[in-house]
Motif scaffolding. Structure first.
Motif, mmCIF file in Angstrom:
data_model
loop_
_atom_site.group_PDB
_atom_site.id
_atom_site.type_symbol
_atom_site.label_atom_id
_atom_site.label_comp_id
_atom_site.label_asym_id
_atom_site.label_seq_id
_atom_site.Cartn_x
_atom_site.Cartn_y
_atom_site.Cartn_z
ATOM 1 N N UNK A 52 12.387 58.227 -14.688
ATOM 2 C CA UNK A 52 13.019 59.472 -15.140
ATOM 3 C C UNK A 52 13.766 60.132 -13.992
ATOM 4 N N UNK A 53 13.105 60.195 -12.858
ATOM 5 C CA UNK A 53 13.669 60.820 -11.671
ATOM 6 C C UNK A 53 14.973 60.122 -11.263
ATOM 7 N N UNK A 54 14.975 58.798 -11.314
ATOM 8 C CA UNK A 54 16.162 58.015 -10.955
ATOM 9 C C UNK A 54 17.275 58.199 -11.978
ATOM 10 N N UNK A 55 16.919 58.127 -13.253
ATOM 11 C CA UNK A 55 17.946 58.285 -14.297
ATOM 12 C C UNK A 55 18.577 59.669 -14.235
ATOM 13 N N UNK A 56 17.762 60.686 -13.937
ATOM 14 C CA UNK A 56 18.287 62.045 -13.835
ATOM 15 C C UNK A 56 19.330 62.128 -12.718
ATOM 16 N N UNK A 57 19.083 61.401 -11.635
ATOM 17 C CA UNK A 57 19.970 61.478 -10.464
ATOM 18 C C UNK A 57 21.195 60.577 -10.597
ATOM 19 N N UNK A 58 21.038 59.426 -11.229
ATOM 20 C CA UNK A 58 22.123 58.433 -11.190
ATOM 21 C C UNK A 58 22.707 58.076 -12.557
ATOM 22 N N UNK A 59 22.088 58.554 -13.644
ATOM 23 C CA UNK A 59 22.569 58.189 -14.980
ATOM 24 C C UNK A 59 23.951 58.761 -15.256
ATOM 25 N N UNK A 60 24.781 58.019 -15.998
ATOM 26 C CA UNK A 60 26.097 58.524 -16.388
ATOM 27 C C UNK A 60 25.960 59.559 -17.489
ATOM 28 N N UNK A 61 27.001 60.396 -17.648
ATOM 29 C CA UNK A 61 26.925 61.489 -18.616
ATOM 30 C C UNK A 61 27.478 61.134 -19.999
ATOM 31 N N UNK A 62 28.025 59.942 -20.144
ATOM 32 C CA UNK A 62 28.652 59.580 -21.411
ATOM 33 C C UNK A 62 27.612 59.329 -22.488
ATOM 34 N N UNK A 63 27.824 59.914 -23.667
ATOM 35 C CA UNK A 63 26.868 59.742 -24.774
ATOM 36 C C UNK A 63 27.206 58.527 -25.620
ATOM 37 N N UNK A 64 26.173 58.021 -26.285
ATOM 38 C CA UNK A 64 26.371 57.106 -27.404
ATOM 39 C C UNK A 64 26.009 57.935 -28.643
ATOM 40 N N UNK A 65 27.023 58.297 -29.439
ATOM 41 C CA UNK A 65 26.772 59.133 -30.616
ATOM 42 C C UNK A 65 26.147 58.326 -31.740
ATOM 43 N N UNK A 66 25.317 58.986 -32.525
ATOM 44 C CA UNK A 66 24.671 58.283 -33.636
ATOM 45 C C UNK A 66 25.665 58.092 -34.779
ATOM 46 N N UNK A 67 25.559 56.963 -35.446
ATOM 47 C CA UNK A 67 26.249 56.756 -36.717
ATOM 48 C C UNK A 67 25.503 55.649 -37.472
ATOM 49 N N UNK A 68 26.054 55.208 -38.601
ATOM 50 C CA UNK A 68 25.344 54.239 -39.414
ATOM 51 C C UNK A 68 25.572 52.796 -38.946
ATOM 52 N N UNK A 69 26.338 52.615 -37.871
ATOM 53 C CA UNK A 69 26.591 51.245 -37.431
ATOM 54 C C UNK A 69 26.253 51.044 -35.954
ATOM 55 N N UNK A 70 25.112 51.565 -35.550
ATOM 56 C CA UNK A 70 24.620 51.264 -34.205
ATOM 57 C C UNK A 70 25.125 52.178 -33.105
ATOM 58 N N UNK A 71 25.934 53.186 -33.467
ATOM 59 C CA UNK A 71 26.364 54.168 -32.484
ATOM 60 C C UNK A 71 27.790 53.970 -32.017
ATOM 61 N N UNK A 72 28.413 55.076 -31.587
ATOM 62 C CA UNK A 72 29.788 55.007 -31.097
ATOM 63 C C UNK A 72 29.843 55.690 -29.721
ATOM 64 N N UNK A 73 30.362 54.974 -28.710
ATOM 65 C CA UNK A 73 30.413 55.563 -27.365
ATOM 66 C C UNK A 73 31.383 56.737 -27.313
ATOM 67 N N UNK A 74 31.028 57.722 -26.513
ATOM 68 C CA UNK A 74 31.892 58.885 -26.327
ATOM 69 C C UNK A 74 33.216 58.430 -25.712
ATOM 70 N N UNK A 75 34.323 59.035 -26.207
ATOM 71 C CA UNK A 75 35.650 58.639 -25.705
ATOM 72 C C UNK A 75 35.803 59.050 -24.249
#
Lengths: 98, 378
Positions: free
Chosen positions: B355-378
């Motif tokens: 958790x500590x590592x992801x908080x520091x180094x994780x990217x901010x782009x979301x994968x939005x929910x939908x009915x086909x496995x999700x759509x990456x944020x533009x």
């Protein structure tokens, strides 16, 4: 918006979203509130049943004083404390404030 | 005084008469929140229970002793029969709660729901400003619609809870969210850090807060609780990767609460289907009471008999029931393991570090929910 401070002359009743019900299956009274179920004790149920929006807290305390033995002032204080607690949780409507 | 007069629900043994049900009427929703609690594989509209099926189920719920029904989703307002369902639930004696994003509410619908007996409304917010909230929800103008809907709810005399799901990308707005809840006239505010299942697990690196952020949020909540006593009740859910003791998930598996999925599956919680190998019974196949007592999936982790060490001999076994089964499965690969959120889990330090590592180094782009496995944020 500010905190409703109850006084002996307040005339409270349960809010629309706080519903007191006898649960036949469990054999006890339940107070249903948002996203929670509470199990009031007998005296709390008795107090809530007297909270009809007409009777003042002082008169509710007087009703109970006529029925139960306690040192002077104790019942009145406990009734006010209990109702203030329920009011702070947003479960009561106070005619004086609303 | 308060504890003597109003103890929270007592806690009997393995399971009891259920208190409340979460009715997930649909998985359809106009929002696309990246932490949605729905399963990643959502149920199609064509499989949803009909009005008549829900009405039959509500009768069975009341007969079983269920006291409260939380109408949820997806977005429950997508269902055209929502007012009828609320009226039916109220009619059979269930306390009704609407859990909604509110973007589909209209003034007329609020009035109809109030008329139908609705007891309480919970509106989710994704932030304190349109810029943050609409990005998180993936829905343009959603925030403004929520603010308007909250006004209609209060004007109709309905009690309002605001539910704010918090994570790394909106925690800086927490003080403003508290102010917003007061301004809206809400009685309650739930400040709930994301719990990492389903969509949230997929988006964990974009959502996980830092320990410093968590500490600041806790400070903000505690100050607000003291300042707003009697005005706004604030419930607080911490992110359990940083916890020491695990949460008593659902008050214990299959013990007092359950979910019904859009197609009628009876689940111990909304994430239970992430545990592979469990078969969940449907209200379409059997009477609800029979499912509650006999479901193999519900019985699997009830009580404490299924526990391994360190849970089995733990003094807290009957307090927290070993934490969350879904999280144990997701992080330890074994639903009968100790929830790694618990400091007694051998995986605890590893999960905290992750958790500590992801908080520091994780990217901010979301994968939005939908009915086909999700759509990456533009």
């Amino acid at each position: 918006m500010s905190r409703a401070v109850l006084i002996p002359d307040s005339r409270v009743s349960l809010a629309r979203h706080a519903r007191l019900r006898f649960d036949g299956l469990r054999g006890r009274w339940m107070l249903l509130v948002p996203e929670k179920v509470m199990t009031p004790d007998d005296i709390c149920v008795e107090i809530l049943q007297l909270c009809d929006g007409q009777a003042s807290i002082a008169s509710i305390a007087a009703t109970l004083e006529a029925k139960y033995v306690a040192p002077p002032g104790v019942i009145a204080r406990e009734v006010l404390d209990l109702l203030q607690d329920l009011s702070d949780r947003g479960f009561l409507t106070d005619r004086q404030v609303a | 005084m308060e504890d003597r007069a109003l103890p929270d629900t007592e806690t009997p043994t393995a399971y009891s008469i259920p208190m409340a049900v979460l009715a997930e009427l649909t998985h359809r929703c106009p929002l696309q929140c990246p932490y949605c609690s729905n399963p990643v594989e959502m149920e199609q509209a064509s499989r949803e229970l009909s009005t008549a099926e829900w009405q039959r189920v509500m009768g069975e719920l009341a007969a079983l002793g269920v006291l409260q029904i939380h109408f949820s989703g997806g977005e429950p307002l997508v269902r055209k029969d929502l007012v009828d369902l609320v009226a039916h639930a109220d009619g059979v004696g269930l306390y009704t709660n609407l859990i909604t994003s509110a973007v589909m509410l209209t003034e007329a619908r609020v009035a109809a729901l109030a008329e139908a007996g609705l007891a309480h409304v919970q509106i989710s917010v994704q932030g304190a400003t349109a810029a943050v909230a609409d990005r998180v929800g993936g829905f343009r103008d959603g925030h403004a619609k929520k603010v308007q809907a909250a006004e209609w709810v209060r004007a109709a005399g309905l009690a309002l809870t605001l539910n704010a799901v918090m994570h790394r990308q909106n925690l800086h707005q927490l003080p403003e969210i508290v102010d917003m809840a007061v301004a809206m006239g809400a009685q309650r505010l739930e400040v709930a850090h994301v719990q990492y299942y389903g969509w949230a697990l997929k988006n964990r690196a974009a959502l996980m807060p830092s320990v410093a952020q968590l500490d600041e949020a806790t400070r903000v909540v505690e100050q607000a609780q003291a300042r707003l006593s009697g005005v706004l009740a604030i419930d607080y859910v911490i992110p359990d990767y940083y916890a020491v003791r695990p949460k008593t998930c659902m008050g214990g598996w299959g013990r007092q609460f359950f979910n019904i999925s859009p197609s009628g599956k009876v689940l111990p919680c909304h994430a239970a289907e992430t545990i592979t190998g469990l078969r969940f019974d449907s209200v379409r196949e059997a009477p609800l009471a029979e499912i509650w007592h006999r479901s193999e999936a519900l019985n699997r982790y009830r009580g404490t008999a299924w526990m391994k060490e360190p849970c089995r001999s733990c003094a807290h076994a009957e307090e927290d029931f070993g934490g969350c089964r879904c999280q144990a499965f997701a992080l330890a690969g074994d639903a009968a393991a100790t929830d790694p959120a618990c400091a007694l889990s051998p995986l605890h330090a590893q999960v905290f570090a992750l958790a500590d590592t992801e908080a520091a180094t994780g990217g901010d782009r979301f994968l939005y929910r939908n009915f086909s496995g999700g759509v990456p944020e533009a």
